[in-house]
Write an enzyme that holds these catalytic residues in place. Structure first.
Site, PDB file in Angstrom:
ATOM      1  N   PHE A 146      54.007  54.916  33.868  1.00 17.35           N
ATOM      2  CA  PHE A 146      52.717  55.436  34.318  1.00 17.35           C
ATOM      3  C   PHE A 146      51.643  55.328  33.234  1.00 17.35           C
ATOM      4  O   PHE A 146      51.905  55.582  32.060  1.00 17.35           O
ATOM      5  CB  PHE A 146      52.855  56.927  34.648  1.00 17.35           C
ATOM      6  CG  PHE A 146      52.994  57.238  36.120  1.00 17.35           C
ATOM      7  CD1 PHE A 146      52.735  56.306  37.095  1.00 17.35           C
ATOM      8  CD2 PHE A 146      53.380  58.514  36.518  1.00 17.35           C
ATOM      9  CE1 PHE A 146      52.857  56.613  38.437  1.00 17.35           C
ATOM     10  CE2 PHE A 146      53.503  58.837  37.860  1.00 17.35           C
ATOM     11  CZ  PHE A 146      53.246  57.883  38.814  1.00 17.35           C
ATOM     12  N   GLU A 147      50.422  54.987  33.661  1.00 18.06           N
ATOM     13  CA  GLU A 147      49.237  55.060  32.794  1.00 18.06           C
ATOM     14  C   GLU A 147      49.444  54.353  31.452  1.00 18.06           C
ATOM     15  O   GLU A 147      48.999  54.836  30.398  1.00 18.06           O
ATOM     16  CB  GLU A 147      48.817  56.518  32.594  1.00 18.06           C
ATOM     17  CG  GLU A 147      48.413  57.185  33.908  1.00 18.06           C
ATOM     18  CD  GLU A 147      47.939  58.608  33.718  1.00 18.06           C
ATOM     19  OE1 GLU A 147      47.604  58.975  32.581  1.00 18.06           O
ATOM     20  OE2 GLU A 147      47.899  59.353  34.709  1.00 18.06           O
ATOM     21  N   GLY A 148      50.096  53.204  31.498  1.00 18.26           N
ATOM     22  CA  GLY A 148      50.372  52.428  30.297  1.00 18.26           C
ATOM     23  C   GLY A 148      51.835  52.539  29.919  1.00 18.26           C
ATOM     24  O   GLY A 148      52.286  53.599  29.472  1.00 18.26           O
TER      25      GLY A 148
END
Length: 646
Positions: A426-428
């Site tokens: 998630f998110e990178g």
């Protein structure tokens, strides 16, 4: 260009062009101090985090009052087993969260929100996520990266007045960047937004749209073609999900977080008013990255909650379960796992609270701290959950429903392991976070010496860069030789019944060693440095451990000074720092003693088919089909699965 024009194919982008797009999107200047940036440069600026910053009394009171209401709600209205079984958060639970104001936690009170600080927003996410991780994701995706945060940072006053009251109480939002063939390489973004009068016309497909199935408002990243009067580039838009041409084509299912509303969204000739554009054309990626600077802190918050729960279950179970005449907790093989969970949970809370309070104060640039917190928490929480499953033995592998069916306590250890796994993506992803943080960590070097290692720069540019680099390194390198970490009296205020001063001296010495290692690597590999991803990842992991050690010691001293379990906090901080130091020394050893070069040779062999014989003797159950689904723009041929909650 007419409104019907759509891209015939995804943009062809070279490796260099992709890097240039990413580089243009990142914040180019450091206008505020950064503890983590200084740490990577060999400068241990303890003064930037100690004494530990604290929220204002009024903010704390408002936050605690909301936490009490939220706790009562999740304890009485949320059934985590039902959410896991049905793979859906009941509508009445979402309605209850709306009435409570949980969707407006980060929205200013003048727009109908609660106006909580980042610290209390994260505490609320931890609490809600402990009841059901799916609820934590619902609230986080809406406020951390959905419509409220980009508008708070980049929106016009008119946009804030139009959308924020809706987001605070009634509307759910989502953030749409990823596409079927575009993940962490946004230069290849295919969704287009073609100017047409006072509107833009959107065409494209977005994947993994968390909240997208139930969202009322979307933040969409799309590419505006360059034309007369239009700068073009990747641009952010607020889109009404009920607009003609918006179709939710699929609700995705995952190994964990079964209750999240994550889908595939298609845009076909969707008209979006120019007034809904957030920021200027071409600012989309910068808006996304800036939003994530603090938005990423929601993931560490969920990891803290998981660590606390793992510790609770490990304590209760290992005291009750007996083997060979004594509780399993008293067997060293199990006890070491419990110690790791306890110490690491303390550290993750220290890192998360410190980074959150720094975000609230806004006197430091926390782009690296936020990224380190996300990276470190997601990796360590996964390890803690894995250790809990091991402590529970066969019961750790058994589902809570099965445990209850045969008369035992329904402990969802395997579910927590599944739910936490996505945080490393998630998110990178961890790999992308390594590269992102490494780029920021070496920014000072690239600022003065970047032209020296750029093969496309002229001899004149290289000569100028060489002169600038000479001045910088003549001042910087001598400072890496000695520092307060060599003085036995340094950081004496952290020496009480348990002595933490030695750990801080270690951080100071090791930060200088880390900086020297980075400089040596840049001198050795120069332009090839960016390809040494294994090395860069280890450099970042060392920095993450040093940041965690610093935050842990500072938190322990804060609790001691407040008379709040200070002795126990010092004990946990001491154990964590000792465990962290062992990991750091191993990482330093692996900087120069590793199999990176051999690994690259094996990879070439795997891809060329040299080892294909090794795959014989199995049956592949994955079946036929493309690796990546077709995302050609056009009208949808599927039923619209959009399910607004009203």
């Amino acid at each position: 260009m007419s409104a019907s024009t759509t891209p015939s194919s995804r943009p062809a982008v070279t490796e260099r062009e992709a890097r240039e797009v990413a580089e243009a999107a990142r914040e180019q200047h450091w206008r505020k101090p950064s503890f983590a940036k200084e740490l990577f440069l060999g400068r241990f600026r303890l003064d930037l985090i100690h004494p530990h910053p604290l929220p204002a009394d009024e903010a704390a009171q408002r936050g605690e009052e909301f936490l009490a209401k939220l706790r009562d709600f999740v304890e009485t209205k949320v059934d985590a087993a039902v959410i896991e079984r049905d793979a859906r958060i009941p509508d009445e639970v979402i309605d209850g969260l709306k009435e409570l104001g949980a969707f407006g936690m980060k929205i200013d009170t003048k727009y109908g929100g609660l106006g909580l600080t980042q610290v209390y927003y994260n505490k609320a996410l931890s609490l809600a996520g402990s009841a059901s991780p799916a609820i934590g994701v619902l609230l986080s995706a809406h406020q951390s990266i959905g419509v409220p945060q980009p508008l708070k940072l980049f929106g016009t006053q008119e946009q804030k007045e139009r959308f924020l009251p809706r987001c605070a109480r009634t509307d759910i939002s989502a953030f749409l960047l990823t596409e079927p063939d575009v993940g962490s390489d946004p230069a290849r973004l295919g969704t287009s937004a073609v100017p047409d009068g006072d509107d833009y016309v959107l065409d494209g497909v977005k994947l993994w749209t968390t909240n997208g199935v139930v969202a009322d408002l979307l933040v969409v990243m799309a590419r505006v073609p360059k034309s007369e009067g239009h700068k073009g580039g990747i641009t952010a838009f607020v889109v009404e999900t009920n607009s003609p041409g918006v179709t939710v084509e699929n609700r995705n299912a995952f190994m964990g977080l079964r209750g999240i509303e994550n889908g595939v969204t298609r845009f076909h000739q969707v008209r979006v008013p120019a007034a809904n554009r957030v920021g200027e054309e071409g600012q989309g990626l910068k808006i996304a990255l800036t939003t994530l600077n603090t938005g990423r802190l929601s993931l560490p918050a969920s990891c803290v909650a998981a660590g606390k729960w793992c510790l609770k279950i490990a304590r209760e179970w290992s005291a009750a379960r007996e083997q060979w005449g004594k509780p399993v907790a008293h067997h060293e093989a199990v006890g070491s796992k419990i110690s790791f969970i306890a110490a690491t949970t303390f550290a993750l809370e220290a890192v998360t609270d410190l980074a959150s309070q720094m975000a609230d104060e806004d006197r430091n640039d926390i782009r690296i701290e936020g990224a380190l917190a996300k990276l470190y928490a997601s990796e360590m929480a996964w390890l803690m959950a894995d250790e809990l499953v091991q402590i529970r033995g066969g019961r750790g592998f058994e589902t809570s429903e099965s445990l209850r069916a045969r008369g035992e306590r329904g402990v969802p250890a395997e579910q927590v392991l599944r739910d936490l796994r996505i945080n490393r993506i998630f998110e990178g992803s961890t790999e992308i976070m390594h590269l992102l943080i490494a780029r920021e960590a070496v920014d000072a070097h690239l600022s003065v010496a970047g032209d020296l290692i750029d093969p496309e720069k002229s001899l004149g540019d290289k000569a100028k860069a060489g002169a600038n680099a000479g001045v910088f390194y003549a001042k910087w390198l001598p400072k890496l030789v000695a520092g307060p970490g060599r003085l036995p009296t340094s950081y004496g205020e952290f020496k009480h019944e348990v002595d933490l001063s030695g750990h801080l001296r270690y951080v100071e010495r090791t930060s200088r060693k880390l900086a020297r290692s980075t400089f040596y690597a840049m001198s050795r590999w120069q332009g090839r440095m960016e390809s040494k991803q294994g090395f860069l990842g280890r450099i970042v992991d060392i920095g993450a451990e040093l940041f965690a050690m610093s935050a842990t010691c500072v938190r322990a001293e804060l609790l001691r000074s407040q008379g709040d379990h200070g002795r126990e906090a010092y004990q946990l901080a001491d154990v964590f720092c000792r465990q962290s130091r062992i990991r750091i020394e191993e990482l330093f050893n692996r900087l120069w003693t590793n199999t990176d070069d051999l690994d690259r040779k094996v990879v070439k062999g795997v891809l060329s088919g040299t080892y294909e014989w090794l795959e014989r003797g199995i049956v592949d159950p994955s079946g036929e089909g493309p690796w990546i689904a077709d995302a050609t723009p056009g009208p949808s041929r599927k039923e619209n699965l959009h399910r607004p909650i009203r």
